[in-house]
Design an enzyme around this catalytic site. Structure first.
Site: not given
Length: 306
Positions: A22, A149
């Site tokens: 990410k 996340d």
């Protein structure tokens, strides 16, 4: 075993998928909420590089870890793969579990969500094995229970992430971005970086609002130029406190900014990984080769962000 980004492959009695890194192209801190969490606004995309996770059905939940970065993570109950599986099992009675094998390639505590991506991949694999839909509310709840996340990593698609990670915008059709990811070999603790902001619960941060991404996500020919303009107006508010903890981040950014055809260099997440965006794949590959030769102990990858 290799899988495409976001896709599950099957063979015999196993399932496998890539857990892509990410990357926070922007990370604006809006302030600190009364509950102690920091309110953020971040444009998140995902890389072609990542960890790989395999699942095989079994009588009990288990995890094996191998790969070049396996030494940096635990195999026990604190591993996010196991935490995610246990969170889903608590919400889905009779969930069929089994053994995971994680091939760890991403650096640990590096601002590119390696552990979160692994956890999200574990949830996707368990969902596929148990016939649970990708948009099942229990899957999302398990992701949120595992880490801030993890929800955005479930789909691994470009989108805006707000709040403390719980508010996800729609998937954005951004043009692909040629990038080089650089981690200078230091682990930076996220909580320490946030403490460096010095915000108390209820404090605001200020700063310019996040750039509008509407033109960059509409699929028109001008989308790339619009995205470049929007990103240039963005920032990562965690860069300065992270640099105070790990000054080598400045060195990594300087190497990217000095590379030919690099039009943006910025830190991802809470660091210490930084990224550079390039005009094309050739420029990214050349920069990767130069930086890797100069800093052979660093983790340096050329990739495409989407």
């Amino acid at each position: 075993m290799m899988t495409s980004r976001g896709e599950i492959s099957r063979g015999g009695d196993w399932l496998a998928m890539r857990a892509p890194a990410k990357v926070n192209l922007t990370l604006h801190v809006l302030g600190r909420r009364d509950d102690g969490y920091h309110a953020l606004e971040s444009l998140v995309v995902f890389a072609g590089t990542g960890d790989d996770l395999t699942f095989s059905p079994g009588d009990r939940l288990d995890l094996a870890v191998s790969g070049p970065r396996a030494g940096g993570i635990g195999h026990g109950a604190d591993n996010l793969v196991l935490k995610a599986a246990e969170a889903l099992a608590a919400l889905v009675p009779g969930l069929a579990l089994g053994r995971f094998h994680l091939i760890k390639r991403l650096p640990v505590a590096s601002g590119i969500g390696g552990g979160s991506a692994d956890a999200a991949a574990a949830l996707r694999l368990l969902a596929a094995h148990n016939g649970i839909a990708r948009d099942d509310a229990r899957l999302v709840a398990a992701a949120r229970a595992t880490g801030a996340d993890v929800p955005v990593c479930l789909a691994s698609k470009a989108r805006m992430m707000r709040g403390a990670g719980e508010d996800l915008g729609p998937v954005l059709a951004l043009p692909p971005l040629f990038a080089v990811l650089v981690n200078p070999g230091v682990a930076v603790e996220t909580a320490t970086v946030f403490r460096g902001l010095g915000l108390k619960p209820g404090d605001g941060w200020g700063g310019e609002p996040h750039p509008d991404l509407a033109a960059a996500a509409c699929g028109v020919a001008q989308a790339r130029a619009s995205l470049q303009a929007a990103l240039a107006g963005g920032r990562n508010d965690l860069e300065r406190p992270a640099q105070a903890i790990a000054p080598v981040i400045d060195e990594a950014l300087a190497l990217l900014r000095g590379a030919e055809s690099c039009w943006l260099a910025r830190m991802s997440g809470s660091g210490a990984t930084v990224f550079g965006l390039f005009d094309d794949g050739r420029g990214a590959a050349a920069a990767r080769q130069t930086i890797a030769a100069r800093c052979p102990d660093w983790w340096v990858k050329a990739t495409v962000l989407r």
